[in-house]
Design an enzyme around this catalytic site. Structure first.
Site, short mmCIF file in Angstrom:
data_model
loop_
_atom_site.label_atom_id
_atom_site.label_comp_id
_atom_site.label_asym_id
_atom_site.label_seq_id
_atom_site.Cartn_x
_atom_site.Cartn_y
_atom_site.Cartn_z
N ASN A 1 20.77 20.58 -1.46
CA ASN A 1 20.43 19.18 -1.20
C ASN A 1 19.68 18.52 -2.36
O ASN A 1 19.04 17.50 -2.18
CB ASN A 1 19.64 19.05 0.11
CG ASN A 1 18.36 19.87 0.10
OD1 ASN A 1 17.89 20.31 -0.94
ND2 ASN A 1 17.79 20.07 1.28
N ARG B 1 6.87 18.13 0.05
CA ARG B 1 6.28 18.61 1.30
C ARG B 1 5.03 17.79 1.57
O ARG B 1 4.23 17.54 0.66
CB ARG B 1 5.93 20.11 1.23
CG ARG B 1 7.13 21.04 1.28
CD ARG B 1 7.86 20.96 2.61
NE ARG B 1 9.01 21.85 2.69
CZ ARG B 1 10.26 21.51 2.43
NH1 ARG B 1 10.53 20.28 2.00
NH2 ARG B 1 11.25 22.37 2.58
N GLN C 1 5.61 18.67 11.26
CA GLN C 1 6.89 18.07 11.66
C GLN C 1 7.37 18.67 12.97
O GLN C 1 7.38 19.89 13.09
CB GLN C 1 7.93 18.30 10.54
CG GLN C 1 7.56 17.53 9.29
CD GLN C 1 8.59 17.59 8.17
OE1 GLN C 1 8.42 17.01 7.13
NE2 GLN C 1 9.66 18.32 8.38
N HIS D 1 11.94 13.13 8.19
CA HIS D 1 12.41 14.05 7.14
C HIS D 1 13.94 14.15 7.19
O HIS D 1 14.49 14.95 7.93
CB HIS D 1 11.77 15.42 7.34
CG HIS D 1 11.96 16.35 6.18
ND1 HIS D 1 11.44 17.61 6.15
CD2 HIS D 1 12.61 16.20 4.99
CE1 HIS D 1 11.76 18.21 5.01
NE2 HIS D 1 12.48 17.36 4.30
#
Length: 357
Positions: free
Chosen positions: A115, A254, A283, A307
């Site tokens: 990604n 992060r 999260q 996210h």
């Protein structure tokens, strides 16, 4: 084999390419069951009564994702007597206590590179929406208002600005590449490892070795480094004092790399003109998380989203295929691709999580 993925709901039923969901299960259930393996998939990950904690005691393989991470603490690893392999369906394995995994000889692998483009594009979008004051402008239109001066007074060009990345690895370097056409005044990077001379020359990037010196020169700072002991809380109240007043900060790495309350205070005071990103220290983020609602003194400067930068449909296809490949290699006792190995049987096999002995 236990997988902790996120709940896709109706969207996942309508869109089978949402592979990282509990509904579509990375597309690997039929294959795993045809080989005779039990495959448990859940999004229930919090607390001792969660499906995750109940089944981790028997699981040999755990698959989880940075977007809805199962936090594999030292205590969890102590309970997981059969655990041999943790796979991150995506990039970034900080949800696993890596040092505890080394002690127990549990391998940790991720789908390296799956990604990097997706996240780098999101960084560029986030920089632009902050610098151009996009969010307040769009909110004005939604409200039915039209007062150009209210948004234009805090809108700038990216051209002529100094932009720096904390971390110049796979994502950070791609961010630098994508910034080149914007004719920024200068591109800087802060990283314990210098870029190869040719790579730095190709993007015209200059390395600054002192972090306070680095941030003091930047109009825009973007965080593109992994989370580990050396980067947790790196951007704190003390460092924020050294930022140019009115600088913009983007973090798609992060959430815990930036001190939650210090960032919110810096935005509120105007020390930061804005903060954008998609990563949170916990999260899913609690409803009352201060990053959801923080604003600069002019009522803008918030570019936060869930996210999702690294879980576009294109990225999901790549990390689902990569997860299957890692599983195949494990089940068939074949060597893994070296770039995917964070923790091997002999310990750390990457420098991405800080300099190790």
């Amino acid at each position: 084999i236990l997988a902790v993925l996120y709940k896709g709901g109706e969207a996942a039923q309508q869109e089978p390419r949402l592979l990282g969901t509990i509904e579509n299960q990375l597309g690997i259930r039929p294959w795993l069951e045809s080989l005779g393996h039990e495959f448990i998939v859940t999004d229930d990950k919090e607390g001792s009564d969660s499906v995750f904690q109940k089944h981790i005691v028997d699981a040999e393989v755990l698959i989880t994702t940075p977007f809805h991470p199962a936090y594999v603490t030292k205590d969890i690893i102590e309970k997981a007597k059969n655990l041999k392999l943790c796979i991150t369906a995506g990039v970034g394995s900080d949800h696993v206590d890596l040092n505890a995994a080394v002690e127990k000889r549990i391998q940790v692998l991720e789908v390296s590179g799956s990604n990097v483009v997706s996240v780098a594009e999101h960084v560029i979008m986030s920089i632009l929406l902050l610098v151009r004051n996009f969010v307040p402008a769009h909110e004005m239109i939604e409200r039915g208002d039209w007062q150009v001066s209210d948004v234009a007074r805090n809108a700038y060009d990216l051209e002529g600005k100094v932009v720096g990345t904390i971390g110049a690895g796979r994502i950070g370097y791609r961010v630098l590449q994508r910034l080149v056409p914007f004719n920024c005044k200068e591109l800087l990077y802060y990283d314990y490892a210098a870029l190869p001379e040719e790579a730095a020359k190709a993007v015209g990037a200059r390395r600054v070795e002192d972090l306070k010196d680095f941030v003091s020169q930047c109009d825009v700072v973007t965080v593109n480094c992994p989370l580990h002991e050396g980067t947790r809380g790196l951007v704190n109240a003390e460092l924020l004092k050294h930022f140019k007043k009115g600088a913009w900060l983007v973090n798609t790495a992060r959430g815990a790399i930036c001190d939650k309350d210090a960032v919110a205070e810096a935005v509120k005071s105007g020390q930061l003109n804005g903060y954008a990103g998609d990563v949170w220290n916990v999260q899913p983020a609690p409803r009352d998380h201060v990053w959801r609602t923080m604003k600069n003194p002019l009522g803008g400067g918030n570019g936060m989203v869930p996210h999702y930068s690294g879980t576009t449909l294109d990225a999901q296809a790549r990390y689902a295929a990569g997860t299957k490949s890692i599983l195949e290699n494990y089940l068939e006792n074949k060597p893994q691709e070296p770039q995917n190995i964070i923790i091997g049987l002999s310990g750390y096999e990457t420098k991405a999580y800080g300099q190790r002995k």
